[in-house]
Design a protein around this motif. Structure first.
Motif, PDB file in Angstrom:
ATOM      1  N   PHE A   6     -12.728  39.155   8.674  1.00 31.11           N
ATOM      2  CA  PHE A   6     -11.467  39.824   8.334  1.00 31.11           C
ATOM      3  C   PHE A   6     -10.608  39.998   9.583  1.00 31.11           C
ATOM      4  CE2 PHE A   6     -13.712  42.043   4.538  1.00 31.11           C
ATOM      5  CZ  PHE A   6     -13.491  40.930   3.746  1.00 31.11           C
ATOM      6  N   SER A   7     -11.240  40.355  10.701  1.00 29.69           N
ATOM      7  CA  SER A   7     -10.396  40.547  11.898  1.00 29.69           C
ATOM      8  C   SER A   7      -9.893  39.201  12.439  1.00 29.69           C
ATOM      9  CB  SER A   7     -11.105  41.397  12.963  1.00 29.69           C
ATOM     10  OG  SER A   7     -12.107  40.664  13.563  1.00 29.69           O
ATOM     11  N   LEU A   8     -10.674  38.130  12.225  1.00 31.26           N
ATOM     12  CA  LEU A   8     -10.173  36.801  12.620  1.00 31.26           C
ATOM     13  C   LEU A   8      -8.999  36.384  11.724  1.00 31.26           C
ATOM     14  CD1 LEU A   8     -13.552  34.909  13.236  1.00 31.26           C
ATOM     15  CD2 LEU A   8     -11.880  35.602  14.967  1.00 31.26           C
ATOM     16  N   MET A   9      -9.085  36.752  10.457  1.00 30.37           N
ATOM     17  CA  MET A   9      -7.979  36.442   9.516  1.00 30.37           C
ATOM     18  C   MET A   9      -6.718  37.170   9.964  1.00 30.37           C
ATOM     19  SD  MET A   9     -10.014  36.805   5.920  1.00 30.37           S
ATOM     20  CE  MET A   9     -10.970  35.442   5.239  1.00 30.37           C
ATOM     21  N   ARG A  10      -6.888  38.435  10.276  1.00 30.67           N
ATOM     22  CA  ARG A  10      -5.746  39.244  10.741  1.00 30.67           C
ATOM     23  C   ARG A  10      -5.126  38.597  11.984  1.00 30.67           C
ATOM     24  NH1 ARG A  10      -6.252  42.843  14.569  1.00 30.67           N
ATOM     25  NH2 ARG A  10      -4.604  44.395  14.858  1.00 30.67           N
ATOM     26  N   ASP A  11      -5.995  38.190  12.921  1.00 38.67           N
ATOM     27  CA  ASP A  11      -5.509  37.583  14.163  1.00 38.67           C
ATOM     28  C   ASP A  11      -4.767  36.267  13.881  1.00 38.67           C
ATOM     29  OD1 ASP A  11      -6.682  39.670  15.445  1.00 38.67           O
ATOM     30  OD2 ASP A  11      -8.391  38.528  16.236  1.00 38.67           O
ATOM     31  N   ALA A  15      -1.116  35.528  15.186  1.00 39.41           N
ATOM     32  CA  ALA A  15      -0.891  34.381  16.072  1.00 39.41           C
ATOM     33  C   ALA A  15      -0.006  33.317  15.411  1.00 39.41           C
ATOM     34  CB  ALA A  15      -2.229  33.765  16.462  1.00 39.41           C
ATOM     35  N   GLY A  16       0.240  33.451  14.113  1.00 42.26           N
ATOM     36  CA  GLY A  16       1.036  32.435  13.403  1.00 42.26           C
ATOM     37  C   GLY A  16       0.335  31.093  13.400  1.00 42.26           C
ATOM     38  N   ALA A  17      -0.972  31.117  13.055  1.00 43.78           N
ATOM     39  CA  ALA A  17      -1.795  29.901  13.129  1.00 43.78           C
ATOM     40  C   ALA A  17      -2.243  29.465  11.730  1.00 43.78           C
ATOM     41  CB  ALA A  17      -3.002  30.169  14.028  1.00 43.78           C
ATOM     42  N   PRO A  18      -1.447  28.632  11.037  1.00 42.98           N
ATOM     43  CA  PRO A  18      -1.782  28.249   9.658  1.00 42.98           C
ATOM     44  C   PRO A  18      -3.121  27.523   9.523  1.00 42.98           C
ATOM     45  CG  PRO A  18       0.414  27.454  10.271  1.00 42.98           C
ATOM     46  CD  PRO A  18      -0.188  28.049  11.490  1.00 42.98           C
ATOM     47  N   TYR A  23      -8.588  27.543   7.496  1.00 40.13           N
ATOM     48  CA  TYR A  23     -10.023  27.361   7.772  1.00 40.13           C
ATOM     49  C   TYR A  23     -10.804  28.616   7.379  1.00 40.13           C
ATOM     50  CZ  TYR A  23     -14.270  27.393  10.562  1.00 40.13           C
ATOM     51  OH  TYR A  23     -15.578  27.513  10.947  1.00 40.13           O
ATOM     52  N   LEU A  24     -10.290  29.776   7.791  1.00 37.32           N
ATOM     53  CA  LEU A  24     -11.004  31.032   7.522  1.00 37.32           C
ATOM     54  C   LEU A  24     -11.036  31.348   6.028  1.00 37.32           C
ATOM     55  CD1 LEU A  24      -9.569  33.121  10.494  1.00 37.32           C
ATOM     56  CD2 LEU A  24     -11.946  32.319  10.246  1.00 37.32           C
ATOM     57  N   ALA A  25      -9.938  31.041   5.342  1.00 36.21           N
ATOM     58  CA  ALA A  25      -9.903  31.293   3.886  1.00 36.21           C
ATOM     59  C   ALA A  25     -10.954  30.431   3.191  1.00 36.21           C
ATOM     60  CB  ALA A  25      -8.511  30.999   3.346  1.00 36.21           C
ATOM     61  N   ARG A  26     -11.030  29.161   3.596  1.00 36.00           N
ATOM     62  CA  ARG A  26     -12.024  28.260   2.970  1.00 36.00           C
ATOM     63  C   ARG A  26     -13.440  28.736   3.270  1.00 36.00           C
ATOM     64  NH1 ARG A  26      -8.943  22.945   4.577  1.00 36.00           N
ATOM     65  NH2 ARG A  26      -7.516  22.798   2.812  1.00 36.00           N
ATOM     66  N   LYS A  27     -13.639  29.151   4.527  1.00 32.91           N
ATOM     67  CA  LYS A  27     -14.968  29.614   4.952  1.00 32.91           C
ATOM     68  C   LYS A  27     -15.373  30.853   4.139  1.00 32.91           C
ATOM     69  CE  LYS A  27     -17.364  31.002   9.114  1.00 32.91           C
ATOM     70  NZ  LYS A  27     -17.326  31.225  10.516  1.00 32.91           N
ATOM     71  N   ALA A  28     -14.431  31.757   3.952  1.00 35.06           N
ATOM     72  CA  ALA A  28     -14.722  32.995   3.226  1.00 35.06           C
ATOM     73  C   ALA A  28     -15.085  32.683   1.775  1.00 35.06           C
ATOM     74  CB  ALA A  28     -13.518  33.930   3.287  1.00 35.06           C
ATOM     75  N   ILE A  29     -14.330  31.791   1.154  1.00 33.64           N
ATOM     76  CA  ILE A  29     -14.617  31.435  -0.246  1.00 33.64           C
ATOM     77  C   ILE A  29     -15.999  30.790  -0.348  1.00 33.64           C
ATOM     78  CG2 ILE A  29     -13.921  29.919  -2.176  1.00 33.64           C
ATOM     79  CD1 ILE A  29     -12.155  32.433  -1.821  1.00 33.64           C
ATOM     80  N   ALA A  30     -16.283  29.872   0.597  1.00 29.37           N
ATOM     81  CA  ALA A  30     -17.589  29.192   0.568  1.00 29.37           C
ATOM     82  C   ALA A  30     -18.720  30.208   0.737  1.00 29.37           C
ATOM     83  CB  ALA A  30     -17.645  28.136   1.671  1.00 29.37           C
ATOM     84  N   ALA A  31     -18.479  31.288   1.474  1.00 28.24           N
ATOM     85  CA  ALA A  31     -19.516  32.299   1.707  1.00 28.24           C
ATOM     86  C   ALA A  31     -19.580  33.335   0.585  1.00 28.24           C
ATOM     87  CB  ALA A  31     -19.250  32.990   3.041  1.00 28.24           C
ATOM     88  N   GLY A  32     -18.716  33.166  -0.432  1.00 29.50           N
ATOM     89  CA  GLY A  32     -18.779  34.064  -1.587  1.00 29.50           C
ATOM     90  C   GLY A  32     -17.938  35.325  -1.458  1.00 29.50           C
ATOM     91  N   THR A  33     -17.057  35.371  -0.462  1.00 32.36           N
ATOM     92  CA  THR A  33     -16.177  36.542  -0.328  1.00 32.36           C
ATOM     93  C   THR A  33     -15.157  36.533  -1.469  1.00 32.36           C
ATOM     94  OG1 THR A  33     -16.389  36.387   2.063  1.00 32.36           O
ATOM     95  CG2 THR A  33     -14.549  37.707   1.250  1.00 32.36           C
TER      96      THR A  33
END
Ligand code: B1M
Length: 231
Positions: A6-11, A15-18, A23-33
């Motif tokens: 979550f804090s990496l998502m916020r960052d 940072a304006g880094a699409p 990447y983080l959204a996909r990773k979270a979904i794959a991990a069941g978040t």
């Protein structure tokens, strides 16, 4: 682990880094978040920080645009996941949604539309910078149950009233419920302009839409779904 992501998502938003946001959204979904947890605990706090930095003059418009781009990138992954939760459910009501004339902010409004869809509403999102006449014409065309009007600027929230006036002019005000929201909007403002309800965030918007449907037709909305925190 979730707190870290979550804090990496916020960052990634700050940072304006699409690419990182995606990447983080996909990773979270794959991990069941739950997608809504990622939005509410990761990306939205990032947007709020961006707004505060912009207000303090510590961030400039191009940075804010880059942050909005990163938010959109994350939503492009999370939106379909949220919508899947609402697939094949009976329609809870027809909603015409948009941002007022003169206002191009639409991330929050998209989130409201996504959650309404995930909860069984049939949502027609007109987009941003929408005149009262366009809201009224679409509501009439679709026999909408609810018109939802978002505004993010103090200068454009008065256009929420012009939407209500357009609905009155077209003779359909009595048939549709009007809900308003957006950062500068308050319950008091909603009452002042004669809206039927105000919601402070996307989750409250779902609860409000259900309440408005109950007022129109009596209870018929399906049970809540998705993350345990949805309602
Ligand atoms: Co602008 N902007 N912006 N901006 N922007 C704000 C809103 C601002 C508060 C920043 C600040 O100064 N701190 C400020 C408004 C000040 C004011 O009037 N009170 C501001 C300004 C000044 C501007 C410009 C004028 C800047 C300039 O040009 N000098 C300009 C205006 C352009 C225009 O519209 N004509 C502008 C431009 C932009 C970008 C294009 C760069 C971009 C928008 C990109 C886009 O949406 N396509 C942008 C952004 C990203 C922001 C901030 C940083 C973030 C907005 C956001 O997406 N939040 C914002 C600061 C902030 O809000 N903290 C800011 C995340 C989103 C999930 O929350 O939108 O609040 P929010 O939605 C929530 C609730 O409000 C609610 O539920 C949502 C989800 O929980 N909700 C509803 C929203 N609609 C609802 C409808 C409902 C119910 C609930 O029922 C129908």
């Amino acid at each position: 682990m979730p707190d870290d992501i979550f804090s990496l998502m916020r960052d990634s938003i700050i940072a304006g880094a699409p690419d990182t946001a995606t990447y983080l959204a996909r990773k979270a979904i794959a991990a069941g978040t739950a997608p809504l947890d990622a939005i509410n605990n990761g990306y939205v706090p990032g947007m709020h920080d961006v707004g505060e930095q912009f207000a303090r003059g510590q961030m400039f418009l191009p940075d804010m645009m880059a942050s909005a781009e990163a938010m959109r990138a994350a939503m492009a992954v999370l939106d379909p996941e949220l919508k899947k939760l609402g697939a094949d459910r009976p329609t809870s009501g027809v909603v015409v949604l948009g941002t007022t004339k003169g206002d191009i902010h639409e991330i929050g409004k998209i989130l409201v539309g996504t959650l309404l869809t995930a909860h069984g509403f049939q949502v027609h999102d007109l987009g941003a910078d929408i005149s009262g006449e366009k809201f009224a014409a679409k509501a009439q065309e679709l026999s909408a149950d609810i018109v939802g009007v978002s505004a993010l600027l103090t200068t454009t929230m008065r256009n929420q009233k012009t939407v209500i006036e357009a609905l009155e002019r077209s003779g359909i005000r009595a048939q549709v419920k009007v809900m308003v929201g957006g950062a500068p909007v308050t319950r008091r403002w909603a009452e002042e302009i004669g809206a039927d309800g105000y919601a402070k965030d996307a989750m409250s918007a779902v609860a409000l839409a259900r309440e408005l449907m109950n007022q129109k037709t009596g209870p018929r909305t399906p049970e809540p779904i998705g993350s345990g925190k949805v309602v």
